[in-house]
Scaffold this active site. Structure first.
Site, mmCIF file in Angstrom:
data_model
loop_
_atom_site.group_PDB
_atom_site.id
_atom_site.type_symbol
_atom_site.label_atom_id
_atom_site.label_comp_id
_atom_site.label_asym_id
_atom_site.label_seq_id
_atom_site.Cartn_x
_atom_site.Cartn_y
_atom_site.Cartn_z
ATOM 1 N N HIS A 1 -0.842 -7.651 4.647
ATOM 2 C CA HIS A 1 -1.674 -8.768 4.579
ATOM 3 C C HIS A 1 -1.305 -9.926 3.580
ATOM 4 O O HIS A 1 -1.689 -10.873 3.729
ATOM 5 C CB HIS A 1 -3.283 -8.354 4.357
ATOM 6 N N SER B 1 -2.545 -7.710 -4.758
ATOM 7 C CA SER B 1 -2.013 -7.146 -3.502
ATOM 8 C C SER B 1 -0.645 -6.784 -3.494
ATOM 9 O O SER B 1 0.077 -7.798 -3.660
ATOM 10 C CB SER B 1 -2.517 -7.559 -2.101
ATOM 11 N N ASP C 1 -0.926 -1.291 6.434
ATOM 12 C CA ASP C 1 -1.059 -2.627 5.337
ATOM 13 C C ASP C 1 0.453 -2.560 4.532
ATOM 14 O O ASP C 1 0.376 -2.981 3.357
ATOM 15 C CB ASP C 1 -2.082 -2.609 4.583
#
Length: 378
Positions: free
Chosen positions: A114, A221, A144
């Site tokens: 993402h 992230s 992911d």
């Protein structure tokens, strides 16, 4: 591979009141005027006090700083941009900032899928200030994980640990770029391991997450979660909105497994059945009976109930029906949807998977020929 897209039945019986927040720090720039708009900074939650282990490893009070010294130079900032089409005329450019870490000295970087969004290239900034254009070699939305390569040599790299050996209570150190603040270090503990995707509130993912109370925020992230030796044991990926000290990371063993396939083929080959399912409980049993006007009655006390079957799927061809309760897969008893999911994940495309299901009080043996996970199902 099963397909966990929610059906009406699932929406009515799965009532998890959590919000999964990806940890990408988002901003926007107007493409017509060419001016960058400052992103709205989210309201900050008051920090919680991490419950740290009482004993400092080997009596070294600077072990966190030493771990960061060994790893920090290999942590990078990743900036991605993509065009969107709002309802009003014209496009806008949405920019996201995340993190990543270098695993090979020739420029191979791991990050979250993402973080890269739909971009084929991203901008990568090293800790020493050097900037590169990175090419996205592949991304896997279901775990992911994404792999990026930059054209460089002799780069600093992380040391990879073994996430299978993690124990709750061990030290955890996070490095990343939260809210655009580069090279931020936080510390806490491993709160739990093996948190299922349904536990975390993201049933569309295929990960058993590490839970940590090390402070992580949007922008973290793709950054590394370290053990006390400075080895990477996870990739920070999510938080639960409104909570404190609830962060989640992808185990590094799983991330590396996916990364190797992405580098080799640019994609992940997965077995697929084509069912929507949930772990059987009293609430699901009652809801199915009500919504089917009594046509679906479940007598099994435990197992994994089939909520829906995809058209033209391997499950449909094998005769699996909504209301069937999976009792065994590959000869092994199953009690949770995650157990079924993992068994399918470990299967090969084109191989028959034996199932035992309970249907209207009778146990029935079925065989499903695993298909290839369709892109439209992800």
């Amino acid at each position: 591979m099963t397909n966990n897209k929610p059906t009406m039945s699932q929406n009515s019986v799965v009532k998890k009141s959590v919000t999964y927040l990806s940890l990408i720090f988002m901003g926007a720039a107007g493409s017509l005027l060419g001016t960058q708009l400052l992103p709205n900074r989210p309201e900050l939650i008051p920090p919680s006090v991490a419950q740290l282990p009482a004993q400092v490893p080997s009596g070294n009070i600077n072990f966190i700083a030493n771990a960061v010294d060994r790893t920090g130079a290999a942590v990078v900032r990743i900036d991605a941009a993509r065009a969107t089409r709002p309802r009003q005329p014209g496009a806008r450019i949405v920019r996201g900032t995340g993190s990543g870490f270098i695993i090979k000295p020739d420029g191979l970087i791991l990050t979250n899928a993402h973080v890269t969004g739909g971009a084929d290239t991203v901008n990568v900034t090293l800790k020493d200030g050097r900037k590169f254009t990175g090419r996205v070699l592949g991304r896997d939305e279901l775990t992911d994980v994404a792999v990026v390569r930059i054209q460089a040599n002799d780069l600093p790299t992380v040391t990879v640990g073994n996430s299978d050996n993690l124990r709750p209570g061990e030290w955890a150190i996070a490095i990343g770029n939260p809210l655009g603040l580069d090279n931020t270090v936080t510390a806490g503990i491993i709160s739990a391991t093996g948190r299922s995707s349904s536990d975390v509130g993201v049933p569309d993912k295929r990960v058993g997450f590490i839970q940590t109370d090390a402070a992580i925020n949007p922008g973290n992230s793709g950054g590394p979660l370290l053990n006390q030796q400075g080895q990477v044991v996870g990739m920070n990926t999510a938080i639960i909105g409104g909570a404190q000290g609830l962060g989640f990371a992808i185990p590094i063993n799983r991330a590396q497994q996916i990364a190797e396939q992405l580098v080799a083929k640019g994609r992940i080959d997965r077995a697929y059945l084509g069912v929507q399912m949930a772990t059987l409980n009293d609430e699901i049993r009652e809801t199915l009976a009500q919504e089917s006007n009594g046509d679906v009655t479940i007598s099994a006390s435990q197992g994994v109930v089939v909520l829906g079957v995809e058209r033209n799927s391997p499950a449909a061809a094998a005769g699996i029906r909504p209301g069937d309760v999976i009792q065994q897969i590959n000869g092994q008893q199953v009690k949770t949807a995650d157990q079924v999911q993992q068994a399918v994940e470990n299967s090969q495309i084109g191989v028959n998977i034996p199932l035992e299901v309970s249907r209207n009080g009778r146990n029935i043996q079925l065989s499903v020929r695993a298909g290839e996970f369709p892109a439209s199902a992800s």
